[in-house]
Design a protein around this motif. Structure first.
Motif, mmCIF file in Angstrom:
data_model
loop_
_atom_site.group_PDB
_atom_site.id
_atom_site.type_symbol
_atom_site.label_atom_id
_atom_site.label_comp_id
_atom_site.label_asym_id
_atom_site.label_seq_id
_atom_site.Cartn_x
_atom_site.Cartn_y
_atom_site.Cartn_z
ATOM 1 N N THR B 159 0.876 -1.171 0.000
ATOM 2 C CA THR B 159 0.000 0.000 0.000
ATOM 3 C C THR B 159 0.913 1.220 0.000
ATOM 4 O OG1 THR B 159 -0.103 0.316 2.398
ATOM 5 C CG2 THR B 159 -1.699 -1.222 1.448
ATOM 6 N N THR B 160 0.335 2.426 -0.024
ATOM 7 C CA THR B 160 1.208 3.604 -0.067
ATOM 8 C C THR B 160 1.885 3.872 1.280
ATOM 9 O OG1 THR B 160 -0.769 4.940 0.259
ATOM 10 C CG2 THR B 160 0.054 4.777 -1.977
ATOM 11 N N THR B 161 1.355 3.287 2.364
ATOM 12 C CA THR B 161 2.040 3.456 3.655
ATOM 13 C C THR B 161 2.779 2.187 4.080
ATOM 14 O OG1 THR B 161 -0.102 3.010 4.668
ATOM 15 C CG2 THR B 161 0.628 5.294 4.654
ATOM 16 N N THR B 162 2.679 1.142 3.270
ATOM 17 C CA THR B 162 3.505 -0.057 3.497
ATOM 18 C C THR B 162 4.185 -0.386 2.162
ATOM 19 O OG1 THR B 162 1.602 -1.477 3.013
ATOM 20 C CG2 THR B 162 2.080 -1.070 5.337
ATOM 21 N N PRO B 163 5.111 0.488 1.747
ATOM 22 C CA PRO B 163 5.707 0.302 0.422
ATOM 23 C C PRO B 163 6.740 -0.833 0.421
ATOM 24 C CG PRO B 163 6.687 2.184 1.523
ATOM 25 C CD PRO B 163 5.648 1.646 2.453
ATOM 26 N N LEU B 164 7.257 -1.106 -0.745
ATOM 27 C CA LEU B 164 8.295 -2.115 -0.872
ATOM 28 C C LEU B 164 9.639 -1.406 -0.849
ATOM 29 C CD1 LEU B 164 6.717 -4.098 -3.838
ATOM 30 C CD2 LEU B 164 6.345 -4.406 -1.396
ATOM 31 N N GLY B 165 10.483 -1.773 0.117
ATOM 32 C CA GLY B 165 11.798 -1.145 0.188
ATOM 33 C C GLY B 165 12.786 -2.105 0.804
ATOM 34 N N SER B 166 13.939 -1.587 1.206
ATOM 35 C CA SER B 166 14.933 -2.493 1.794
ATOM 36 C C SER B 166 14.579 -2.778 3.259
ATOM 37 C CB SER B 166 16.325 -1.888 1.675
ATOM 38 O OG SER B 166 16.306 -0.553 2.155
ATOM 39 N N ALA B 167 13.944 -1.821 3.950
ATOM 40 C CA ALA B 167 13.639 -2.012 5.368
ATOM 41 C C ALA B 167 12.428 -2.918 5.569
ATOM 42 C CB ALA B 167 13.390 -0.666 6.036
ATOM 43 N N GLN B 168 11.403 -2.754 4.742
ATOM 44 C CA GLN B 168 10.242 -3.631 4.853
ATOM 45 C C GLN B 168 9.635 -3.881 3.485
ATOM 46 O OE1 GLN B 168 7.305 -1.508 7.334
ATOM 47 N NE2 GLN B 168 6.229 -1.041 5.451
ATOM 48 N N LYS B 169 9.002 -5.014 3.347
ATOM 49 C CA LYS B 169 8.386 -5.363 2.067
ATOM 50 C C LYS B 169 6.895 -5.558 2.257
ATOM 51 C CE LYS B 169 12.399 -7.362 -0.265
ATOM 52 N NZ LYS B 169 13.208 -6.230 0.207
ATOM 53 N N GLY B 170 6.156 -4.466 2.082
ATOM 54 C CA GLY B 170 4.719 -4.546 2.253
ATOM 55 C C GLY B 170 4.331 -4.559 3.717
ATOM 56 N N LYS B 171 3.047 -4.809 3.997
ATOM 57 C CA LYS B 171 2.565 -4.770 5.383
ATOM 58 C C LYS B 171 3.146 -5.926 6.196
ATOM 59 C CE LYS B 171 -1.545 -4.644 8.251
ATOM 60 N NZ LYS B 171 -2.900 -5.142 8.444
ATOM 61 N N GLN B 172 3.484 -5.636 7.445
ATOM 62 C CA GLN B 172 4.154 -6.622 8.294
ATOM 63 C C GLN B 172 3.172 -7.468 9.107
ATOM 64 O OE1 GLN B 172 7.938 -6.628 8.407
ATOM 65 N NE2 GLN B 172 7.105 -5.806 6.496
ATOM 66 N N GLN B 173 1.963 -6.954 9.315
ATOM 67 C CA GLN B 173 1.039 -7.629 10.231
ATOM 68 C C GLN B 173 -0.070 -8.344 9.477
ATOM 69 O OE1 GLN B 173 1.575 -4.314 10.166
ATOM 70 N NE2 GLN B 173 2.936 -3.961 11.908
ATOM 71 N N HIS B 174 -0.652 -9.323 10.138
ATOM 72 C CA HIS B 174 -1.782 -10.035 9.546
ATOM 73 C C HIS B 174 -3.041 -9.179 9.609
ATOM 74 C CE1 HIS B 174 -0.002 -13.860 8.692
ATOM 75 N NE2 HIS B 174 0.523 -13.940 9.899
ATOM 76 N N LYS B 175 -4.035 -9.601 8.801
ATOM 77 C CA LYS B 175 -5.338 -8.942 8.800
ATOM 78 C C LYS B 175 -6.073 -9.237 10.116
ATOM 79 C CE LYS B 175 -9.671 -9.372 6.189
ATOM 80 N NZ LYS B 175 -9.964 -8.278 5.266
ATOM 81 N N LYS B 176 -6.705 -8.230 10.668
ATOM 82 C CA LYS B 176 -7.509 -8.415 11.882
ATOM 83 C C LYS B 176 -8.754 -9.231 11.530
ATOM 84 C CE LYS B 176 -8.435 -4.621 14.573
ATOM 85 N NZ LYS B 176 -9.211 -3.372 14.821
ATOM 86 N N ASP B 177 -9.138 -10.165 12.381
ATOM 87 C CA ASP B 177 -10.341 -10.953 12.086
ATOM 88 C C ASP B 177 -11.554 -10.322 12.753
ATOM 89 O OD1 ASP B 177 -12.338 -12.806 11.616
ATOM 90 O OD2 ASP B 177 -10.940 -14.483 11.672
ATOM 91 N N LEU B 178 -12.153 -9.369 12.044
ATOM 92 C CA LEU B 178 -13.222 -8.593 12.655
ATOM 93 C C LEU B 178 -14.501 -9.405 12.861
ATOM 94 C CD1 LEU B 178 -13.780 -5.647 13.606
ATOM 95 C CD2 LEU B 178 -15.122 -5.456 11.546
ATOM 96 N N THR B 179 -14.801 -10.283 11.896
ATOM 97 C CA THR B 179 -16.051 -11.046 12.023
ATOM 98 C C THR B 179 -16.049 -11.836 13.327
ATOM 99 O OG1 THR B 179 -15.971 -11.240 9.619
ATOM 100 C CG2 THR B 179 -17.641 -12.544 10.749
ATOM 101 N N GLU B 180 -14.897 -12.438 13.663
ATOM 102 C CA GLU B 180 -14.826 -13.195 14.922
ATOM 103 C C GLU B 180 -14.985 -12.284 16.142
ATOM 104 O OE1 GLU B 180 -11.903 -16.164 15.626
ATOM 105 O OE2 GLU B 180 -12.016 -16.951 13.582
ATOM 106 N N ILE B 181 -14.461 -11.068 16.024
ATOM 107 C CA ILE B 181 -14.620 -10.114 17.141
ATOM 108 C C ILE B 181 -16.102 -9.777 17.335
ATOM 109 C CG2 ILE B 181 -14.069 -7.784 17.968
ATOM 110 C CD1 ILE B 181 -11.442 -7.998 16.377
ATOM 111 N N LEU B 182 -16.804 -9.638 16.208
ATOM 112 C CA LEU B 182 -18.239 -9.341 16.299
ATOM 113 C C LEU B 182 -19.021 -10.539 16.832
ATOM 114 C CD1 LEU B 182 -19.760 -6.703 15.641
ATOM 115 C CD2 LEU B 182 -17.429 -6.727 14.832
ATOM 116 N N VAL B 183 -18.586 -11.744 16.471
ATOM 117 C CA VAL B 183 -19.224 -12.952 17.002
ATOM 118 C C VAL B 183 -19.091 -12.960 18.524
ATOM 119 C CG1 VAL B 183 -19.092 -15.470 17.102
ATOM 120 C CG2 VAL B 183 -18.913 -14.312 14.894
ATOM 121 N N ALA B 184 -17.933 -12.501 18.996
ATOM 122 C CA ALA B 184 -17.687 -12.469 20.439
ATOM 123 C C ALA B 184 -18.588 -11.473 21.168
ATOM 124 C CB ALA B 184 -16.216 -12.148 20.713
#
Lengths: 102, 312
Positions: B159-184
């Motif tokens: 994305t534009t705030t998780t670009p591809l570079g030498s320090a990081q390659k794209g987003k570092q974290q997994h997607k939040k599982d919102l549906t499960e949070i709503l189930v809770a």
């Protein structure tokens, strides 16, 4: 109360609706997004089995339905995305290059 | 009312989202909103509340509204609170006999307005138990402001705030599982769906969510040609791959009972889905094979857990 169709960039603010409210439904219908097209879908009625699979996939509500039959495209709103061509199982829709089907 | 789903009958209803809105060509959001609103019974009215989003700026541009129903634009963080307030007012008027007709309350928000900024008001409205549906059209980033990452963006996405570079390659974290949070939240109905095939899944779940009393939640995958970097005519193909690779499983949780809505005939490798979108291009570069392996592992783990929940 002023109607949406009469509001434009020359309308003085005193004439606008209070709070920017709109009192009529679906006024967007008057807006032409058909000029966005770079490709245009063409409907081949003879090949269509009216299975309706294209209708819910149209992001611009541009395929009218009447009495169990789909009609020709509404080119005032169709932006020419081409999703309908890909979901049609009967090749009843083909995309042609350009904003107008000749 | 549980009638058998009939696409022909449903598309014959007048559209509640009109053409002439300014969403990009091929945008998934228009398809989803029209699909959800189609599930309303013809004679019923709706109040649509919309958080700031692509959808909001393009379907409600003064003096043009693409809605046939009442519509309120709310800020990013409070669409669920706005909707719950209107619902409370409606109930009060009904109680005093000042209103006759049936009105349903539906909130639309993107993943930015749901997973991140609007999360507190959503959680609050669900907990208070308002009779409303909250629909998240999940396009997995802040598309309206220029494709910035959200907590819904999958790992390794560019994305534009998780670009591809030498320090990081794209987003570092997994997607939040919102549906499960709503189930809770122990709400009567929560489901995950997508505009797939003949729209049966999306339609039935929308109808259930709208006509189940109490707070209901729908999470709907919404492909974005610009942000996901794919040709704009490929919406149906991408959705099919998302469900067949189990990246976006279709399921519902009704009164605490989990049910799987769709099992792929053959579970496809995640790479088949990732390959269709430029936002994952980085994962296919030489030396990055581990990214695809980890993405596959993550999807497999989540899928196994879902199978345990649903007992499938």
């Amino acid at each position: 109360m002023i109607k949406a169709k009469d509001i434009n960039e020359h309308t003085p603010w005193q004439d606008l609706t209070p709070g920017g409210e709109i009192y009529e439904p679906g006024t967007a219908r008057a807006f032409n997004t058909g000029t966005w097209r770079t490709n245009t879908p063409v409907f081949h009625e003879e090949a269509c089995k009216h299975c309706m699979l294209c209708i819910p996939f149209c992001p611009d509500s541009s395929i009218p339905v009447k009495d169990g039959k789909r009609l020709d495209f509404n080119y005032l709103h169709c932006k020419g995305c081409g999703i309908c061509e890909n979901v049609c199982p009967f090749k009843a829709i083909t995309m042609v290059s350009g904003g107008v089907a000749l | 009312m549980n009638r058998v789903y009939d696409l022909k009958r449903e598309v014959e209803k007048p559209e509640r989202l009109t053409g002439g809105h300014r969403l990009c060509a091929g945008c998934g959001a228009g398809v989803i909103v029209a699909g959800v609103l189609r599930a309303l019974d013809k004679e019923d009215k709706a109040v649509v509340v919309n958080a700031t989003s692509c959808l909001e700026v393009s379907t409600f541009m003064y003096p043009y509204t693409a809605y046939m129903d009442s519509y309120i634009h709310s800020a990013f963080e409070n669409s669920a609170a706005t909707c719950s307030g209107v619902e409370a007012a409606y109930k009060a008027l009904k109680r005093r006999g000042k209103l006759e007709e049936t009105v349903k309350f539906i909130t639309f928000a993107g993943d930015g307005g749901t997973y991140d900024i609007g999360f507190q008001s959503l959680s609050g409205a669900m907990e208070r138990g308002h009779d409303m549906v909250y629909v998240c059209y999940d396009n997995e980033a802040y598309m309206n402001t220029g494709i910035q990452r959200s907590s819904s963006t999958p790992r390794f996405t560019r994305t534009t705030t998780t670009p591809l570079g030498s320090a990081q390659k794209g987003k570092q974290q997994h997607k939040k599982d919102l549906t499960e949070i709503l189930v809770a939240h122990n709400i009567p109905y929560a489901a995950q769906t997508a505009p797939l095939g003949n729209f049966k899944d999306l339609h039935i779940k929308s109808h259930k969510a709208i006509y189940t009393e109490g707070p209901c939640f729908l999470n709907i995958l919404s492909p974005c040609p610009r942000g996901w970097d794919y040709p704009m005519d490929k919406l149906a193909e991408i959705i099919k791959l998302a469900v067949d690779t189990c990246v976006w499983p279709l399921y519902e949780v009704e009164e605490g009972v989990w049910r799987l809505s769709y099992t792929p005939k053959k579970k496809l490798p995640v790479a088949d889905y990732l390959r269709t979108q430029g936002r994952f291009r980085n994962m296919f570069q030489k030396g990055n094979e581990w990214m695809i392996e980890e993405a596959q592992q993550y999807v497999d783990q989540k899928w196994e857990r879902l199978l345990e929940h649903t007992g499938a």
